[in-house]
Design a protein around this motif. Structure first.
Motif, PDB file in Angstrom:
ATOM      1  N   ARG A  72       3.652   0.908  -8.107  1.00  0.00           N
ATOM      2  CA  ARG A  72       4.458  -0.423  -7.013  1.00  0.00           C
ATOM      3  C   ARG A  72       4.177  -1.572  -7.909  1.00  0.00           C
ATOM      4  O   ARG A  72       3.450  -1.864  -8.720  1.00  0.00           O
ATOM      5  N   ARG A  80      13.157  -1.879   0.974  1.00  0.00           N
ATOM      6  CA  ARG A  80      11.775  -2.733   2.035  1.00  0.00           C
ATOM      7  C   ARG A  80      11.535  -4.697   1.402  1.00  0.00           C
ATOM      8  O   ARG A  80      11.659  -4.530  -0.123  1.00  0.00           O
ATOM      9  N   ARG A 116      13.612   3.208  -3.296  1.00  0.00           N
ATOM     10  CA  ARG A 116      13.067   3.686  -4.335  1.00  0.00           C
ATOM     11  C   ARG A 116      13.544   5.678  -4.129  1.00  0.00           C
ATOM     12  O   ARG A 116      13.845   5.813  -3.351  1.00  0.00           O
ATOM     13  N   ASP A 153       1.071  -1.378  -0.091  1.00  0.00           N
ATOM     14  CA  ASP A 153       0.276  -0.451  -0.176  1.00  0.00           C
ATOM     15  C   ASP A 153       0.960   1.214   0.377  1.00  0.00           C
ATOM     16  O   ASP A 153       0.318   2.439  -0.258  1.00  0.00           O
ATOM     17  N   SER A 154       2.314   1.085   0.423  1.00  0.00           N
ATOM     18  CA  SER A 154       3.214   2.613   0.641  1.00  0.00           C
ATOM     19  C   SER A 154       4.415   1.920   0.326  1.00  0.00           C
ATOM     20  O   SER A 154       4.521   0.705  -0.896  1.00  0.00           O
ATOM     21  N   VAL A 155       4.865   3.115  -0.442  1.00  0.00           N
ATOM     22  CA  VAL A 155       6.523   2.745  -0.596  1.00  0.00           C
ATOM     23  C   VAL A 155       7.421   3.417   0.075  1.00  0.00           C
ATOM     24  O   VAL A 155       7.130   4.033   0.651  1.00  0.00           O
ATOM     25  N   GLU A 215      10.505   5.413   1.739  1.00  0.00           N
ATOM     26  CA  GLU A 215      11.243   6.388   1.444  1.00  0.00           C
ATOM     27  C   GLU A 215      12.231   6.078   1.028  1.00  0.00           C
ATOM     28  O   GLU A 215      13.138   5.152   1.237  1.00  0.00           O
TER      29      GLU A 215
END
Length: 341
Positions: A255, A20, A30, A11-13, A15
């Motif tokens: 994603r 991750r 990223r 759901d998130s990326v 930082e």
């Protein structure tokens, strides 16, 4: 019946400077980009006592700083630096990372030589040839001057190039951390774009060949003005449908997702729709510049104009290769395309 959709497991990326884990032994990074498309995904693969890097990022101070943080936190050697293709956001810091870590660069020959052609501004891959190519397809004076004024933008994103590399070809198998990663070479977006598939963990590192929300740029270079890169791209992504649909796709932008077959079908339909729009627009002769608004109905900055012109020509060439359009050069030196009779 509900419309099928892609599955996004995360759901998130991460930082900047964060890693991750997204699959056993595979981590997601990223990094920032200085464009409207403002990020790139890079990947780390556990490799025994070390780690392999897949793609390197655009040469920005923020990207170097993030790499410094990540490498310090890893505390283990880099075993190899795999580059999917020669575009600046992928190859940009390969030489810097190789010098810093001592790891060798691994990529296809087409991408290695393609990077050198762009960096050294060889004829057909230089700014002057590109602008002349676009002018032949109707680009106006102001936009042509803006593109010329940018100079060699490629070298700003890739300040130095590796002087040696390990060559990859389609079908090669890389053993990384005891797992086998098959090399899948694709065409249309770049000369010999490398994707990597690991059957053991069901992961496809797709690079720019398979993106979840946008279609990767497919352009015609001045060196090959009559080429059909769109046809090559569509053939290449269709081959991904042979992979299990449960595979986790790790794209360079957007994603991670699942649903290879659906995404391939969406992209094929997208380009079919664009071709249909062009056929409708070309009942009278039209240049690539004249149909930009048909394909890209928004304001375009200079960077986007470069990609838009290349892609417009790619679609027109594709339709000419299929026998649905004919290109004719007018007295003004501009080529315009019209529906075949």
């Amino acid at each position: 019946m509900s419309t099928p959709t892609l599955e996004y497991p995360f759901d998130s990326v991460p930082e900047a400077g964060e890693t991750r884990e997204v699959a056993p032994g595979v981590s997601w990074i990223r990094m920032p980009l200085p464009f409207a498309l403002d990020h790139i995904n890079l990947w780390l693969i556990e490799d025994g006592e070390g780690v392999a890097i897949v793609d390197t990022g655009y040469a920005l101070d923020a990207t170097r700083d993030a790499w410094e943080t990540i490498l310090a936190r890893l505390g283990k050697p880099v075993t190899q630096i795999i580059v999917t293709h020669c575009h600046p956001d992928h190859l940009g810091l390969a030489k810097w990372l190789s010098d810093k870590t001592g790891a060798g660069v691994v990529m296809s020959q087409g991408e290695y030589l393609g990077g050198y052609a762009l960096w050294h501004q060889l004829t057909g891959y230089d700014v002057t040839s590109m602008v002349a190519h676009f002018r032949h397809h109707g680009l106006d004076d102001d936009r042509a001057a803006a593109l010329s004024g940018r100079g060699n933008a490629y070298a700003r994103g890739v300040p130095s190039l590796p002087t040696t590399y390990e060559r990859l070809i389609d079908g090669d198998v890389l053993t990384i951390g005891g797992r086998h990663w098959k090399v899948i070479v694709g065409y249309g977006h770049a000369p010999e774009h490398v994707s990597l598939y690991c059957e053991a963990i069901g992961v496809l590192i797709s690079g720019d060949m398979l993106l979840p929300r946008i279609s990767t740029n497919v352009s015609v270079f001045a060196a090959t003005p009559h080429d059909d890169p769109l046809g090559r791209f569509l053939d290449s992504i269709s081959a991904f449908k042979q992979l299990p649909d449960t595979s986790l796709v790790l794209p360079s932008h957007g994603r991670p997702f699942r649903g290879i077959a659906l995404r391939v079908d969406q992209l094929v339909q997208h380009h079919d729709d664009r071709c249909a729009e062009l056929l409708a627009a070309c009942t009278d002769p039209r240049s690539a510049e004249e149909i930009l608004a048909t394909l890209f109905p928004r304001e375009l900055d200079t960077h986007q104009v470069m990609f838009a012109m290349g892609e417009a020509i790619a679609h027109l060439n594709h339709l000419e290769h299929k026998g649905e359009l004919v290109g004719r050069v007018g007295d003004d030196g501009v080529v315009r395309f019209v529906k075949s009779i």
